[in-house]
Scaffold this motif. Structure first.
Motif, PDB file in Angstrom:
ATOM      1  N   ILE A 130       0.842  -1.199   0.000  1.00  0.00           N
ATOM      2  CA  ILE A 130       0.000   0.000   0.000  1.00  0.00           C
ATOM      3  C   ILE A 130       0.880   1.252   0.000  1.00  0.00           C
ATOM      4  CG2 ILE A 130      -1.842  -1.204   1.234  1.00  0.00           C
ATOM      5  CD1 ILE A 130      -0.981   0.369   3.773  1.00  0.00           C
ATOM      6  N   SER A 131       0.216   2.415  -0.081  1.00  0.00           N
ATOM      7  CA  SER A 131       0.931   3.691   0.076  1.00  0.00           C
ATOM      8  C   SER A 131       0.040   4.652   0.858  1.00  0.00           C
ATOM      9  CB  SER A 131       1.361   4.250  -1.286  1.00  0.00           C
ATOM     10  OG  SER A 131       0.266   4.360  -2.166  1.00  0.00           O
ATOM     11  N   GLY A 151       5.024   3.978  -0.307  1.00  0.00           N
ATOM     12  CA  GLY A 151       4.835   5.245  -0.997  1.00  0.00           C
ATOM     13  C   GLY A 151       6.135   6.023  -1.074  1.00  0.00           C
ATOM     14  N   VAL A 152       6.227   6.932  -2.049  1.00  0.00           N
ATOM     15  CA  VAL A 152       7.427   7.756  -2.216  1.00  0.00           C
ATOM     16  C   VAL A 152       7.378   8.939  -1.268  1.00  0.00           C
ATOM     17  CG1 VAL A 152       8.728   9.201  -3.821  1.00  0.00           C
ATOM     18  CG2 VAL A 152       7.683   7.094  -4.625  1.00  0.00           C
ATOM     19  N   THR A 155       9.920  14.529  -0.077  1.00  0.00           N
ATOM     20  CA  THR A 155      10.971  15.395   0.451  1.00  0.00           C
ATOM     21  C   THR A 155      12.366  14.793   0.200  1.00  0.00           C
ATOM     22  OG1 THR A 155      10.919  14.390   2.661  1.00  0.00           O
ATOM     23  CG2 THR A 155       9.432  16.236   2.248  1.00  0.00           C
ATOM     24  N   ARG A 156      12.415  13.523  -0.130  1.00  0.00           N
ATOM     25  CA  ARG A 156      13.683  12.831  -0.469  1.00  0.00           C
ATOM     26  C   ARG A 156      13.394  11.832  -1.585  1.00  0.00           C
ATOM     27  NH1 ARG A 156      13.478   8.142   2.496  1.00  0.00           N
ATOM     28  NH2 ARG A 156      15.726   7.838   2.425  1.00  0.00           N
ATOM     29  N   TYR A 157      12.889  12.381  -2.663  1.00  0.00           N
ATOM     30  CA  TYR A 157      12.296  11.584  -3.732  1.00  0.00           C
ATOM     31  C   TYR A 157      13.216  10.468  -4.222  1.00  0.00           C
ATOM     32  CZ  TYR A 157       9.136  10.770  -7.686  1.00  0.00           C
ATOM     33  OH  TYR A 157       8.250  10.217  -8.569  1.00  0.00           O
ATOM     34  N   MET A 158      14.416  10.809  -4.641  1.00  0.00           N
ATOM     35  CA  MET A 158      15.276   9.803  -5.273  1.00  0.00           C
ATOM     36  C   MET A 158      15.723   8.737  -4.286  1.00  0.00           C
ATOM     37  SD  MET A 158      15.185  10.396  -8.425  1.00  0.00           S
ATOM     38  CE  MET A 158      16.387   9.146  -8.919  1.00  0.00           C
ATOM     39  N   ASP A 159      16.068   9.143  -3.073  1.00  0.00           N
ATOM     40  CA  ASP A 159      16.465   8.149  -2.070  1.00  0.00           C
ATOM     41  C   ASP A 159      15.309   7.197  -1.782  1.00  0.00           C
ATOM     42  OD1 ASP A 159      19.010   9.147  -1.802  1.00  0.00           O
ATOM     43  OD2 ASP A 159      18.538  10.409  -0.079  1.00  0.00           O
ATOM     44  N   GLU A 163      15.229   3.211  -2.558  1.00  0.00           N
ATOM     45  CA  GLU A 163      15.014   2.272  -1.458  1.00  0.00           C
ATOM     46  C   GLU A 163      13.858   1.331  -1.767  1.00  0.00           C
ATOM     47  OE1 GLU A 163      16.528   5.536   1.868  1.00  0.00           O
ATOM     48  OE2 GLU A 163      14.412   4.944   1.780  1.00  0.00           O
ATOM     49  N   ASN A 164      12.768   1.886  -2.277  1.00  0.00           N
ATOM     50  CA  ASN A 164      11.621   1.054  -2.629  1.00  0.00           C
ATOM     51  C   ASN A 164      11.977   0.050  -3.721  1.00  0.00           C
ATOM     52  OD1 ASN A 164       9.994   2.356  -0.790  1.00  0.00           O
ATOM     53  ND2 ASN A 164       8.979   3.653  -2.287  1.00  0.00           N
TER      54      ASN A 164
END
Length: 325
Positions: A130-131, A151-152, A155-159, A163-164
């Protein structure tokens, strides 16, 4: 004499057995010295790993067979990796490039905000992903099957995205494939960032929704245009919120961005794709973005519905690089 030797042998065996018993009870099975079970995912033959996520820690069996996915970014990634899933929320708007999941082959898990718990439970899934939209229902999902939040974090989109992706690679034994895709995206972003910063130009990102406009700046849902890709924000003080900051056409004319990026929500949620007619009015025609042909309509399938996927992020990078002159 034989009786004495026999007694001595029994004594020695008793000591050895006791020592072995003490050693096995000093650390729970499947855990390391620091009680981190996630590391076991890298051990040969490991069949379970513990996923730490926003809502807790969840033991997950590797290579789960029946997977229910409520996040379209995760669906995007699993599709890219060739992982079969069992159910999706067909009551939600599925990105057009993932439209195969509208087929009856896949179980309809309900809506994004109104899951069909009865149907999901009847499926007897091995994993539910889920997100944020389903976060309040986490405990209900968890009663049915192991549930993780993926979920993404904008505030730290790429990290967060990486990770996901890596976690999904670990769960489904697709580590090498994930690594290869992440390397390609990193290389594309490096090239884009160099191009964007060298241009010295700024940008404004807006969401068009039923004739209304919302602006997004650094640290927001679409903030990676500034935070990661390297284009300066025309306004550093845009309110960071899920729905963006309400703005007027006068605001856009006043800020006069070099680039105006538009995400048309109506185009993917059943409305009319009317953003172009809404945006390009007499006020906006006075801006540098309009005069220089730099109003760019971004694909809402990637930007609004499925951000954070291996396919969508790569597509987002390509769209911005193609736009920058």
């Amino acid at each position: 004499m034989k009786k004495l030797a026999l007694l001595f042998l029994v004594f020695v065996l008793t000591i050895v057995t006791a020592a072995c018993g003490t050693g096995s009870s000093s650390q729970p099975a499947g855990q390391t010295e620091n009680n981190t079970t996630a590391n076991n995912a890298t051990e040969p033959g490991a069949t379970e790993l513990t996923i730490k996520h926003k809502l807790g820690e969840t033991p997950v069996t590797k290579n789960p067979e029946k997977v229910v996915v409520f996040d379209f970014g995760v669906l995007d990634t699993l599709d890219k990796l060739g992982v079969e899933i069992a159910a999706v929320p067909q009551g939600g708007t599925i990105p057009i490039y993932l439209s195969k999941y509208e087929d009856s082959k896949y179980v309809n898990a309900g809506g994004l905000k109104e899951p069909d718990f009865e149907t999901i439970a009847g499926l007897n899934p091995d994993l539910i992903i889920i997100s944020d939209r389903q976060a309040d229902l986490y405990e209900e999902f968890n009663k049915i099957a192991p549930t993780i939040h993926m979920g993404v974090d904008y505030t730290r989109y790429m990290d967060s995205y990486k990770e996901n992706s890596i976690t999904l690679g670990q769960i489904f034994n697709k580590e090498a494939e994930v690594e290869a895709e992440l390397v390609k995206v990193d290389e594309a972003i490096k090239s884009l960032h160099e191009k964007a910063t060298a241009s010295g130009q700024n940008a404004l990102i807006v969401l068009a929704n039923a004739g209304n406009l919302s602006a997004y700046g650094p640290g927001s849902r679409f903030g990676l245009v500034h935070d990661v890709f390297g284009l300066k924000a025309v306004d550093e003080n845009i309110e960071v919120s899920t729905h963006g900051q309400n703005i007027s056409f006068e605001y856009i004319m006043e800020k006069d961005p070099d680039y105006l990026f538009v995400v048309d929500r109506d185009a993917v949620v059943g409305g009319d794709a009317s953003a172009k007619q809404t945006i390009e009015n007499e006020l906006i025609k006075n801006t540098k973005a309009y005069k220089n042909g730099n109003i760019v309509y971004l694909d809402p399938n990637y930007w609004y519905l499925s951000g954070g996927g291996l396919v969508s992020v790569a597509g987002m990078v390509k769209a911005i690089e193609a736009a920058i002159q």
